[in-house]
Structure formats: C-alpha cells, structure tokens
Design a protein around this motif. Sequence first.
Motif, PDB file in Angstrom:
ATOM      1  N   LEU B  31       0.841  -1.201   0.000  1.00 45.29           N
ATOM      2  CA  LEU B  31       0.000   0.000   0.000  1.00 45.29           C
ATOM      3  C   LEU B  31       0.879   1.255   0.000  1.00 45.29           C
ATOM      4  N   ALA B  32       1.982   1.199   0.709  1.00 43.35           N
ATOM      5  CA  ALA B  32       2.899   2.354   0.702  1.00 43.35           C
ATOM      6  C   ALA B  32       3.426   2.603  -0.708  1.00 43.35           C
ATOM      7  N   PHE B  33       3.708   1.519  -1.429  1.00 40.70           N
ATOM      8  CA  PHE B  33       4.147   1.679  -2.815  1.00 40.70           C
ATOM      9  C   PHE B  33       3.062   2.341  -3.649  1.00 40.70           C
ATOM     10  N   GLU B  34       1.836   1.849  -3.558  1.00 40.37           N
ATOM     11  CA  GLU B  34       0.756   2.391  -4.396  1.00 40.37           C
ATOM     12  C   GLU B  34       0.495   3.866  -4.040  1.00 40.37           C
ATOM     13  N   ALA B  82      -5.654  -9.220  -7.786  1.00 42.87           N
ATOM     14  CA  ALA B  82      -6.801  -9.222  -6.871  1.00 42.87           C
ATOM     15  C   ALA B  82      -6.767  -8.005  -5.945  1.00 42.87           C
ATOM     16  N   LEU B  83      -5.585  -7.635  -5.521  1.00 43.70           N
ATOM     17  CA  LEU B  83      -5.472  -6.475  -4.639  1.00 43.70           C
ATOM     18  C   LEU B  83      -5.879  -5.198  -5.359  1.00 43.70           C
ATOM     19  N   VAL B  84      -5.397  -5.041  -6.573  1.00 41.08           N
ATOM     20  CA  VAL B  84      -5.726  -3.821  -7.324  1.00 41.08           C
ATOM     21  C   VAL B  84      -7.231  -3.745  -7.579  1.00 41.08           C
ATOM     22  N   LYS B  85      -7.810  -4.902  -7.820  1.00 41.68           N
ATOM     23  CA  LYS B  85      -9.266  -4.928  -8.027  1.00 41.68           C
ATOM     24  C   LYS B  85      -9.979  -4.426  -6.761  1.00 41.68           C
ATOM     25  N   GLN B  86      -9.512  -4.911  -5.617  1.00 44.12           N
ATOM     26  CA  GLN B  86     -10.124  -4.450  -4.357  1.00 44.12           C
ATOM     27  C   GLN B  86      -9.883  -2.952  -4.146  1.00 44.12           C
ATOM     28  N   LEU B  87      -8.682  -2.525  -4.447  1.00 44.95           N
ATOM     29  CA  LEU B  87      -8.372  -1.100  -4.256  1.00 44.95           C
ATOM     30  C   LEU B  87      -9.240  -0.233  -5.162  1.00 44.95           C
ATOM     31  N   ARG B  88      -9.373  -0.652  -6.398  1.00 44.20           N
ATOM     32  CA  ARG B  88     -10.157   0.160  -7.336  1.00 44.20           C
ATOM     33  C   ARG B  88     -11.613   0.251  -6.902  1.00 44.20           C
ATOM     34  N   LYS B  89     -12.098  -0.866  -6.383  1.00 44.46           N
ATOM     35  CA  LYS B  89     -13.480  -0.848  -5.913  1.00 44.46           C
ATOM     36  C   LYS B  89     -13.605   0.080  -4.704  1.00 44.46           C
ATOM     37  N   HIS B 100      -2.276   2.284  -9.199  1.00 46.30           N
ATOM     38  CA  HIS B 100      -1.437   1.255  -9.856  1.00 46.30           C
ATOM     39  C   HIS B 100      -1.223   1.588 -11.332  1.00 46.30           C
ATOM     40  N   LEU B 101      -1.504   2.806 -11.722  1.00 44.11           N
ATOM     41  CA  LEU B 101      -1.469   3.167 -13.146  1.00 44.11           C
ATOM     42  C   LEU B 101      -0.051   3.019 -13.723  1.00 44.11           C
ATOM     43  N   GLY B 102       0.042   2.219 -14.750  1.00 48.37           N
ATOM     44  CA  GLY B 102       1.324   2.032 -15.421  1.00 48.37           C
ATOM     45  C   GLY B 102       2.226   1.015 -14.767  1.00 48.37           C
ATOM     46  N   ALA B 103       1.888   0.622 -13.568  1.00 47.85           N
ATOM     47  CA  ALA B 103       2.755  -0.324 -12.843  1.00 47.85           C
ATOM     48  C   ALA B 103       2.356  -1.756 -13.146  1.00 47.85           C
ATOM     49  N   THR B 104       3.244  -2.657 -12.788  1.00 51.34           N
ATOM     50  CA  THR B 104       2.956  -4.084 -12.938  1.00 51.34           C
ATOM     51  C   THR B 104       3.082  -4.742 -11.571  1.00 51.34           C
ATOM     52  N   SER B 105       2.576  -5.947 -11.481  1.00 53.59           N
ATOM     53  CA  SER B 105       2.604  -6.671 -10.204  1.00 53.59           C
ATOM     54  C   SER B 105       3.994  -6.689  -9.595  1.00 53.59           C
ATOM     55  N   GLN B 106       4.971  -6.913 -10.448  1.00 56.60           N
ATOM     56  CA  GLN B 106       6.320  -7.069  -9.913  1.00 56.60           C
ATOM     57  C   GLN B 106       6.845  -5.777  -9.314  1.00 56.60           C
ATOM     58  N   ASP B 107       6.407  -4.652  -9.838  1.00 56.04           N
ATOM     59  CA  ASP B 107       6.810  -3.382  -9.237  1.00 56.04           C
ATOM     60  C   ASP B 107       6.358  -3.313  -7.776  1.00 56.04           C
ATOM     61  N   VAL B 108       5.135  -3.742  -7.554  1.00 54.40           N
ATOM     62  CA  VAL B 108       4.574  -3.682  -6.200  1.00 54.40           C
ATOM     63  C   VAL B 108       5.263  -4.690  -5.279  1.00 54.40           C
ATOM     64  N   ILE B 109       5.297  -5.924  -5.737  1.00 52.82           N
ATOM     65  CA  ILE B 109       5.823  -6.999  -4.875  1.00 52.82           C
ATOM     66  C   ILE B 109       7.302  -6.767  -4.561  1.00 52.82           C
ATOM     67  N   ASP B 110       8.070  -6.444  -5.562  1.00 54.08           N
ATOM     68  CA  ASP B 110       9.511  -6.277  -5.335  1.00 54.08           C
ATOM     69  C   ASP B 110       9.801  -5.057  -4.458  1.00 54.08           C
ATOM     70  N   THR B 111       9.126  -3.957  -4.734  1.00 49.55           N
ATOM     71  CA  THR B 111       9.382  -2.774  -3.898  1.00 49.55           C
ATOM     72  C   THR B 111       8.940  -3.027  -2.461  1.00 49.55           C
ATOM     73  N   ALA B 112       7.825  -3.726  -2.314  1.00 50.67           N
ATOM     74  CA  ALA B 112       7.389  -4.058  -0.949  1.00 50.67           C
ATOM     75  C   ALA B 112       8.430  -4.918  -0.246  1.00 50.67           C
ATOM     76  N   LEU B 113       8.977  -5.883  -0.963  1.00 47.41           N
ATOM     77  CA  LEU B 113      10.026  -6.718  -0.373  1.00 47.41           C
ATOM     78  C   LEU B 113      11.199  -5.859   0.087  1.00 47.41           C
TER      79      LEU B 113
END
Lengths: 350, 350, 350, 350
Positions: B31-34, B82-89, B100-113
């Motif tokens: 969430l901090a990344f987004e 699934a997370l982005v879907k929940q966030l958008r809703k 999450h505009l322009g980003a991909t799953s790996q951007d989120v997961i890797d930065t979170a790591l």
Amino acid sequence: MLTQQPLLNALVGDDEIAALLSDERQMAAMLAFERALARAEADAGLIEDGAALAIEMVLDNFSPDWQALAQGLARDGVVVPALVKQLRKAIGEPHGAKVHLGATSQDVIDTALILQLATIIPVFEARLESLQSALAALSKVHGAQSLMAHTRMQQALPFTVADKIRIWAEPLARHRKALAAIRSSLLVIQLGGPIGNRESFSGKGDAIARAVAKHLDLGLAEPWHSGRDPLVGFASLLSLISGSLGKFGADIALMAQNEVQEVRLSGGGGSSAMAQKSNPVNAEVLVSLARYNAGLVGTLHQALVHENERSGAAWTLEWLTLPQILLTTGASLRIANLLVKQVSFNTDRS
Amino acid sequence: MLTQQPLLNALVGDDEIAALLSDERQMAAMLAFERALARAEADAGLIEDGAALAIEMVLDNFSPDWQALAQGLARDGVVVPALVKQLRKAIGEPHGAKVHLGATSQDVIDTALILQLATIIPVFEARLESLQSALAALSKVHGAQSLMAHTRMQQALPFTVADKIRIWAEPLARHRKALAAIRSSLLVIQLGGPIGNRESFSGKGDAIARAVAKHLDLGLAEPWHSGRDPLVGFASLLSLISGSLGKFGADIALMAQNEVQEVRLSGGGGSSAMAQKSNPVNAEVLVSLARYNAGLVGTLHQALVHENERSGAAWTLEWLTLPQILLTTGASLRIANLLVKQVSFNTDRS
Amino acid sequence: MLTQQPLLNALVGDDEIAALLSDERQMAAMLAFERALARAEADAGLIEDGAALAIEMVLDNFSPDWQALAQGLARDGVVVPALVKQLRKAIGEPHGAKVHLGATSQDVIDTALILQLATIIPVFEARLESLQSALAALSKVHGAQSLMAHTRMQQALPFTVADKIRIWAEPLARHRKALAAIRSSLLVIQLGGPIGNRESFSGKGDAIARAVAKHLDLGLAEPWHSGRDPLVGFASLLSLISGSLGKFGADIALMAQNEVQEVRLSGGGGSSAMAQKSNPVNAEVLVSLARYNAGLVGTLHQALVHENERSGAAWTLEWLTLPQILLTTGASLRIANLLVKQVSFNTDRS
Amino acid sequence: MLTQQPLLNALVGDDEIAALLSDERQMAAMLAFERALARAEADAGLIEDGAALAIEMVLDNFSPDWQALAQGLARDGVVVPALVKQLRKAIGEPHGAKVHLGATSQDVIDTALILQLATIIPVFEARLESLQSALAALSKVHGAQSLMAHTRMQQALPFTVADKIRIWAEPLARHRKALAAIRSSLLVIQLGGPIGNRESFSGKGDAIARAVAKHLDLGLAEPWHSGRDPLVGFASLLSLISGSLGKFGADIALMAQNEVQEVRLSGGGGSSAMAQKSNPVNAEVLVSLARYNAGLVGTLHQALVHENERSGAAWTLEWLTLPQILLTTGASLRIANLLVKQVSFNTDRS
C-alpha cells in the motif's frame, strides 16, 4: 504451511499435508508411542499392569501445556523432557515414573514421525493415482491427435498426444511402485533407549520393541538413532516425484506459449497490467516446487553426517528440511492435479 | 515462523523477523508503494491531484479481503491483480482506475520486499553489534586465559581465549561492513511497468521513479525485474553470517565436550533419559541453521536463471527461499546472542 | 578441466582457467610464497641473509618429485609437509631448516590460492568486458528493432532489441564493479603460523606479514585460517556471474525456438538423427553451467562451518568445490562470448 | 579424476572408477551399442546381414579421430553426430548409412552410460563388502571392549565397541541390498529414436530393443529420454553411501581427539609445523566427500526438470554431476577401507 506467510500458502502450500504435520498430530503420535510402550512394558513384565492402565487412562485424555513445552524445547533442544515431565505429573504417584521408562527422546520423536509418514504416504499415493487417471483420460480422448515433439528446444518430428502423455505418466507409475516398496523399510519403530542399544529395558528390549511395533502397526527394526539413510532415501524419492511433476509443468509452460499453442489452459492467471494474458501459473509453480525440493534434498543429505550416537546438529537439520520436503511434494501433487484438469490439446493446429 | 510447526519455532524460529515478514507487513508495504506511486504520478501530471488524494485517503484506511486475495493469488500466481481490483473498488469512480497506473505486479511486490528488507537489515545489524559487544566483554575478562588450539581435530599448541575470540569476532566485523555497503545497491525501488522499460508511464517514467524512490526513502535503480543478482548477492551475504555463527557453534560444541571442558555452558539442555547431561543445544542449532541456510542459498542461486522479462517459475522459487533465508539468519543471530551469554571459559584447566 | 573426461571439456571446459589452476601453477605460487617468506624473514632478522639467498637460489630452480608429493598429500591431507621436506633437502645444510620457518601448511596453500585467483580475476574481467562490448555492438546495430517481450512464458507487449540487451548487460556491469571491489579484501596473504596467531615468528610476525604481502603484491590481512567468508563470498559472486549468463542462455534458447524465431543462431548444433535441426547448444550449456555453479556454491557455503583452528574436513571441501566454481564460471564466460557472436535478431518478423 | 588437478586426486580421487569413466571406456561402450544395434537390426530384417557384418568388422577395430570428436561435441552439444560421421566413413559404401540406423544420439550416450554403470556397481559392492568384513573383524577382536557413547556431543553412557561397529555396519548392509535391488530398473537400454517413440525403426522397434538388450546383457525398458528419475534415484543412493561413510569418518575424528582417545589411528597425517601431530586425515576426507556428494545430488535433482523430448540443458547438467557423484562415492569407499585398517580401539581406557 509451506511458508510462514499464510497468504503465499494459497499458491504453494498444502493444507492437507500441513494438517498431518501439525503439532497436534505430532503430539497424538507421541502419546500413541508412550501408550504402546507402557502396554508393551506391562506385557513384558517390566512395569505392573496397573501402571500401564494408569498411563493409558491419562494419555487418552492428556492435554499438554503447550507454552511449557515450547520453553522446554528451546532449552533442551527436543520437546520430550518437558513432555515427560508433564505426563509424569498428570499420572501422579505411584505410576508416574513408569511412563517413558527406558526410552529416550529420539525414540518418541522418530516413532511419532514415522506414524505421521504412515498417514502422509497414502495421500501421496492417492494423488499420484488421481493424476495417472486424469492423464489416462486425456490420452483416451486426445491420444491420437498429432503433436510436434521438441528436442533441445527445437522442433523435432511429429508424434502424438499419447506419446507425450506416456512420457509424463511413466515416472508416476515408477514412483507409486517405489512408495509401495519403501513402506516395509521406512515405516518401522524407533526404540533404542538412551544410547540405542536397548540396554535400558532390562534385557526385555527386543520383546518390548516387537510389542510396540505391533501395537502401533509399524514394522520392527534395530535402533536407527544415527542411521538416517532410510529417511533420507525416502525424501530423495519424494524429490523424484516433484521433479517429474516439474518436468510436466515445464512442458506445459512451453506448449502453452502463444507462439506454440499446443495446449490451451483454462483458468490461466491474470495480470495486473496486461488484460489479455493467460499465464500458466500452475505449470510454473510445479517448476518452482521441483527446484525447491531438489535443493532441500541436497541439504537433507548433509544430515547423514550424524556424529556419534545422536547429533543435535544433524537431527535439527532434518527437522528443518524433511517437513518442507513433505509439504513441497504434497503441494506439487496437488497442483499437478489442478493443472491436468486445465489442459486441453489444441485441435486447430493438427 | 521458520517452520510450519509453531512448536518447533520455539527452538529454531525468530518471532521478530517473522513479524517483519508477515502478510500484514507486506500489505502495508504494498500500500505504501501504491500511495507513493499515486503521489508521484500526480506530481508528474500523469494523474490529477484529486485522484492522488482520493487514492491516498483510501489507502490510509484500507483493509483487504484476505480470502479474496488468497483466491486471486492461487489463480494469478501473484496477489496484485486481486489487490488492485479491491483497491479500485474501494476508491470507486472516478479515480479507481488511477491507482497502480502504469505499474505491474512485480513493481509492487519487489518494492514491498525491499521496504521489508529495509526494516530487517537494522535488526541483523543490531544483533551483530550485540554479539560483537558480548564477545569483546568475554575477551576483556578472560582473554589472557590459556586455551588449547586445535587443528584437524587434534591438539595443536596453546594460545589464549583472546586469540579464540578474535577468530569468532573478525567475520562479524566484515559482515557488518558488508551489510552497510550493500544498502545502496539493494535498497532500491522496482518500477518498470509491464515489461520493465517504463513505457507505460507516458514518457514520465524516470521522473515518477525518482519521486517514488524519494517518497519511500529508497534508492533509485533501473528496472530489475529479471536481474535478480543484487537480491541473490544479499542472500549470499546472509548465509556468510549464519555460516560464521555455525563455526562459532561448532567450536563451542567441541570445546564443551566432557573430555575437553574448555568452556562450560550455563543452562545446557536436559535429556529425557540421562539426568546428568548438559547438552550444548544452542551451539548445535547454530550448526543446523548454517547448513540449512547454505542449502537455501544454493537453491536461490538457481533462480538467477530467470527466463525472459518475468519468470513465474524463478520468481516463485525466490518467494520459497528468500524469506526462509531471512528467518534462518535471524534465528542464527538470535541464538548466537543466547549462546554467548551461556559461555564461560574453564579456569580449572589452565 | 571441468570434468575428468577430456572429451567433455571440449563442450563445458575452460582450458585457460584450467591452466591457471594447474598443479604447476599452484607449485609456482607455493614456491613464490616460500621465497617471499624467506626474504621477509631475513629482512626482519629472523633468519640470516645468507639463508634467504640460499633458499631463493634453490627455489628459483626447484623441480619437485611429484610422485613423492602425491604420496605425502595422501598421507598428510595436505601437500606441504612433503614439499617442505623436499625443499629442505634441496637447500641442504646449514640453511635447509630455515625455509618455511614459522609458517604452517595453510599459510602456503591459501596464499598460493590467492596468487592464482589474482591471475584468474583479470581473465574473468576481460571476458566480461568483451561480452559487454559485443552486446553493445549488437544493440548499436539492431537496438531499434522491435521485439516481443514475454512475461510468465506468455507474450506481453512489444519492446525493442535495445531493451532486451539492456536486461542482459546490466548485471554484467554490476559484476565487473563487484570484481573490482572485492580485490582489496580477497587478494590478501595468509600468514598465521601453526595456530593462526603469528606466535611462531618470534614477535616479528606482523612485520614479516607486511613484507610478504609487499613481495607478493598482495594485501595484508589478519590470519584467516578458519574465517573463510571472503573466499565464499567471492565464489558467491562468481555464481551470480554464471547465473546471469544462464539467464542469457535461457532467453536465447526460448527466442530461437522455431515457433518464435526472434533470434537466429549461426553454427547451431547438428543432430545424429534429424538433419534439419539447428540446436542452441551454447545457450543450453549456459543454463547447465549456471545450475551447476549454483549447486556448488551451496556446497561451498557448507564449508563455512570450519571447526576450531583448522578443519581438514571443511578445507578439503573447499578444494573440491572452489576450483570447480572457477572453471564453471570461466566456461560460462567463454561460452557466452561464443554465443553472442552467433546471435542475430530476426528482421523478418518486425 | 575427481578434480582437474592430478595431485589432489592422490587425496580425494579414485583411479579405478576414473578408469571406468574414461573417454576410452565410453567410446568402447558406444561402439558396443552400435554393434548390438546393427546386429539386432539385421536379425529383424531392417538392414541386410551383410551390412551388419561390415559394421561389426569396422567397429571391432575402430579408432576414432579424437580431435574431430571434440570439435563435433563442442558444436553439436553431443559427440554422436561426429562419431557417426566417422563411423560411416570408416564403413564406407554401401553399408555406411546403415550404422546407427533409426537411433538418436541419446540412445547411444545413455546406453553407453548404463554399460559403464554396470561395470562400476560391482566395484562399489566389492568395496562395501570389504568394509563390512573389516568392521566384522574389528568387532570380533574388540567388540566386548567398553566404550563411551556420546549423544549431542556429550558423554552419555558406556556401551561396547560391538555396539559402535553395529551402528557403522548396518547402513552398509542396507546399501548393498539397495544396490542389488536397483540393477533391474537401472541397468536397461535406452532405445527410442529421435523423439523417443521408436517410430524410426519401421515398426520393428520393440523387437530391435529386445535384441539390443539381449546382446548388451542389459534389461529392456521403454524409452526414457526425458524420464531421468531412475538415474537420479541411483545417484541418491550413492550419496546415502558416502553419507554413511561420512558419519563413520566424523565418529572416528571425534573418537581420535587427544582428549578422548577412544581410537588410535596408525599412519596419521603429519603437519608441516607441529611434529607431534597425528591427523585423522582419512576420517576428515570422508566427511568432505559426504558433503560434496550431498551437494551434487541436490544439483542432479535439478536436472529432473527436463523440458520436452530432450533437454540439452538438463542433460548436460547430468554430465557435469553424475560422473562426479560416481567418483566421489568411489573415493569415499576407497578411503573408508583405508581408514578401517588404521583404527584400533584404545584398551588403556577401559
């Protein structure tokens, strides 16, 4: 759980195997061992029948103080001393001292592990069988269909879907046969006493061992405290299983490439950025699990260097790796069964 | 937890590191990344400021539907769709599509790591420092005491406790230095978009990346979706740490032998069968953890073969191994700090 | 040779690195150590200048009895005792006893290894640089060409050849930087005497160490007989290199598939049964070498558990793994340089 | 040689196994395969009897151009295309094209490997038997002697030399039994043709396979080009052997400590700096070899992920690991047989 992160277990975990490896199941198996030991010792005349009856009655209803067990485990490196202390207190005088008589921690832990393995192997076998059936069904329907064989990442010659499925199925038959064959040498009791020579059972060790094995429906074996090759051999077999399924996954991921389209996968994974994608998630995860298990098996082989009559270092290394190998193998079989149901062979191309 | 069995974690686990690796922490980091991404995209003019404000407000109070996330992860191989879907809703119209505009799953997961690693490294450093201090204190008190050096498992020549402690302490200094040095290359954002070239950010990718890095207090880097060597290099360093502590444990176990008695351990582990024993449990477990981590690191190196722009197989293999490596390293440092407090050098012998 | 089978080395070996690791090179490095030691000890006044001169003269022309060395190695577990015996005999009275004075086998072997590494690292660097140049040249010519990016084994979005080459090239730059950075901590002498505390040099150990380092053009370090983390860290870096090249190979093998045809390979491998085939042999071998090195690095990390002041078991395990890691890395770099010259991007498709 | 350094092989190598794995032996086995194939194809009527006679005559006296084979191997990734070319030229018209008819490279290489394994297994069995005899003899003489058992690196209780030797010997009996049992599934021909379905043998594939198996005195099996689990299972068994011997070595090294003196070793290794030392070199090397083999086995399990009908990457990875595993196992057995003869139990202490 295969990982410490509950969420990730939705992808790579195996709830059924995890349940069979739970602390509660281990506790039940340890109590079953102590119960069988007391009964066997009473039958052999090592303890009074009244002691065995008192022990059995308490064990049937025993509920451990888990917090104290955790503290004991952290201190002693094994949970048994704290457990036996709790059991003796629960049994009370005059029979408390008769529980665990002549046995050592490793007798309890190892036999409990074997009892757990005896419940896990049938799950693996059932999943292998289910996968074999699904592959046979696929072959029955699509077997005659033409398919391009590939060697060294290049098109080779056409063969058939039946040829391809044979390649996936044959190792499974070998693995089922091996699992059946390994039972007699693997599913055996551990009973050796402190230093593995049954001297602590007042000359009645062999008779007691036979009775414990009978009560627990396990095979008989000489004490194997520091001879861990049967366990490591079993784990090696499990990695053969996940490795064969990794090959299945690798094939599917290659065949499902957009440019190849030899198989189609229903329910492919979606992307957060590319709506059109259908990712071969289960196929990829089979590869990951195969590689993870391969690594774990190498590490477990390190634990064969088991110094003297009991190595805390080697034994703890087993505890770190073997449950992971069981979970990885289980997850691999679970996912292969999902994947096989997603696969259809592309009839447009032939 | 290092293992799926809560009880065993009392011996080999690390609650503090486990908490830093929890699903909740990962979620907070994602969430901090987004949040940072939305802010950066508003600053760059890619989305409206109102959209960023709406996103930030929702993210600040977002509570995910974990069950749906687990289902999404099992289907998609990654939790982000699934997370982005929940966030958008949760954000709703008109701004939902802007998260999450322009980003991909790996951007989120890797930065979170990486954000999680940024919280874990200081714990490791503090524990290394604490261990160094404890060793220095031991050396101050007992350093002049005579001790027998052993080479190839045989007595060699006498030296001093200070000599011995220097051997244990020197690698720790190297490891601290290496941990400090690795931060700048390791603690960097991941931002590449679907195929890792930032094309999805309408020409503003580099500016957005700079801003995201600044908001998250991380370094800037070119996208490294399939270039995992910094992560694997970091994990290799962690295994150097647990390996050095495994050497410490092996030494202590050898020195604490009854026949050698060069060190005494307070609070040694008890036995269920032999009341007189005082087992060097923590020393042994350090050896186990070193060997386990060594195996894991070898497996993680397998994940360097990361096919094309994103490998589900290699990436999932990372998820299976890297958290285990972090937990193993943490447990190793935790236990070394326990062990060093148990050690006293035997003055009777000199 | 990477394997014991000369033929197979034509595929997976590296003659240049093998030569740098030969027994002859090790011998030369060991003699260089003894020469530098004698000179340093004479300068420090530990031995007479005449002794150093006599030693130097003999060492300059020394030709060992290899058969006797082999017998000594099999008996002593290390070649140095037999070598020193031969050296002393060759030097004769009165100076023979002055060679190797105060040093231990590990001082000789480890310093010789470091001298060999000092010759091997530049080869790796030159090959990395050559590969970088070749990739840059490819990018210059074909960089603007369109290419399909693939994530999770599925087509993602188009990008360019330059994007793809950047992905291959970036880790190489990191590896070169890391190789340069590691020199100062890796390329250091080993000088500790029997138990690693320099007590055997009559109070002149530090001065002698400084002089030996200077004579050998190596860095200075405290004795690291049992602190092997710098070596293991270096080997881990080498596996990052072969891992990155394994990723390059995996990509090429995927891109060269008949169904994909994003790259064409000149000089592809032939088949004994299918004349039409052009197999991506070098690409495949890069994957094999990456996986082999990953496994070796995991094994080498096991050697960190180095008991007491010198572990024959851990040290021998290093001897089994580290040369293999060097050869595997060398072969990987050699083959990547072959492969990059075989690659052309298919212009028909864009 | 186990290592590329001839000298080091004096310590850790195995000349006998190395000879059985030599290029010459592989060549002889490959030629035996081609000979058996030609004979079988003539018997099945696929080629003329005259062709088979011509092929046999040439093969009986064939001497390859090794240099050209090496070049072919480097180009094709497998030596067979170049070899077949040489064979066809040597046979000449009109029968040259009839050699290797219908077969693929992997048929030759794999069957040759199996023929080599058939010569290696008896060596392992003989060495296991010899070790068992030596242990039995030791037990006969010293079995009644008292000895201290150790658990978790602490003295436990006294037992006897016979108890100790039983612990070492029992796994050896299991390993011999397993080696005997594995023959029927391991020692089988490989015959599949280009894509492993025997289609290239004009409907006579199964008959030809039966005849080839008979001529080579090997078992019959369905083609297993990409089903490598029997090979990997065999290698896992070999690591159980070296692991059990590593445990033997670890025990001896611990028992031979100066402070423990439960065993004495004749011919212990000398030191270049400490004349008094008698190092347990063979015991230590057994530990090294066990750990090396454990790592190799984990790497070989990675090769189970064998993509499609033939994976150059996975197959080459086998070539890198399996010969090393054979050599390591051989060396381990060789050294254990040396060590057992060095051991005497210390009668002074009881």
